[in-house]
Design a protein around this motif. Sequence first.
Motif, PDB file in Angstrom:
ATOM      1  N   THR A  56       0.841  -1.188   0.000  1.00 45.01           N
ATOM      2  CA  THR A  56       0.000   0.000   0.000  1.00 45.01           C
ATOM      3  C   THR A  56       0.883   1.248   0.000  1.00 45.01           C
ATOM      4  N   TYR A  57       0.283   2.375  -0.374  1.00 41.31           N
ATOM      5  CA  TYR A  57       0.989   3.650  -0.273  1.00 41.31           C
ATOM      6  C   TYR A  57       0.079   4.666   0.392  1.00 41.31           C
ATOM      7  N   ASP A  58       0.674   5.681   0.965  1.00 40.77           N
ATOM      8  CA  ASP A  58      -0.072   6.740   1.634  1.00 40.77           C
ATOM      9  C   ASP A  58       0.533   8.078   1.251  1.00 40.77           C
ATOM     10  N   GLY A  59      -0.171   8.805   0.431  1.00 35.72           N
ATOM     11  CA  GLY A  59       0.248  10.149   0.045  1.00 35.72           C
ATOM     12  C   GLY A  59      -0.755  11.177   0.539  1.00 35.72           C
ATOM     13  N   ASP A  60      -1.530  10.826   1.563  1.00 41.57           N
ATOM     14  CA  ASP A  60      -2.605  11.668   2.073  1.00 41.57           C
ATOM     15  C   ASP A  60      -2.060  12.658   3.101  1.00 41.57           C
ATOM     16  N   VAL A  89      -8.753   7.107  -8.552  1.00 49.92           N
ATOM     17  CA  VAL A  89      -7.771   7.886  -9.298  1.00 49.92           C
ATOM     18  C   VAL A  89      -6.772   6.942  -9.945  1.00 49.92           C
ATOM     19  N   THR A  90      -6.154   7.410 -10.992  1.00 49.33           N
ATOM     20  CA  THR A  90      -5.139   6.626 -11.683  1.00 49.33           C
ATOM     21  C   THR A  90      -3.793   6.813 -11.006  1.00 49.33           C
ATOM     22  N   VAL A  91      -3.091   5.710 -10.840  1.00 46.74           N
ATOM     23  CA  VAL A  91      -1.736   5.746 -10.313  1.00 46.74           C
ATOM     24  C   VAL A  91      -0.809   5.349 -11.449  1.00 46.74           C
ATOM     25  N   THR A 144      -3.995  11.127  -1.772  1.00 44.02           N
ATOM     26  CA  THR A 144      -4.627   9.828  -1.973  1.00 44.02           C
ATOM     27  C   THR A 144      -3.855   8.725  -1.264  1.00 44.02           C
ATOM     28  N   THR A 145      -4.545   7.639  -1.077  1.00 44.42           N
ATOM     29  CA  THR A 145      -3.957   6.407  -0.577  1.00 44.42           C
ATOM     30  C   THR A 145      -4.309   5.323  -1.578  1.00 44.42           C
TER      31      THR A 145
END
Length: 95
Positions: free
Chosen positions: A23-27, A62-64, A84-85
């Motif tokens: 997972t990623y977390d850019g929030d 959303v597109t990653v 986003t996450t």
Amino acid sequence: MAFGSTIDTRPHVMGDMVMITGTYDGDDGGAVTAGNIDLSSLLSTIIAAGGNGDLPGSAGTVTVNVVLSAAAPTTLTLDFVSATTGSWWALGRRS
């Protein structure tokens, strides 16, 4: 908050190939729109990768964009909409 990511501790092994997920977390409120995930301890090279993102509090997605570089064959670069996450995957050869 800066970009953060996790790597699932249960990789999927298929012969000399390994599927890694996480997972990623850019929030962070809007400033982070990219991040790198180093998989060099697990893979010798990444063959394919992808990602999915979600907008908190929204039914939309959303597109990653996942960027693979010949200069860094074991690093994923995720480009995504800010705040986003989501999740990511990588298929590669075992190291």
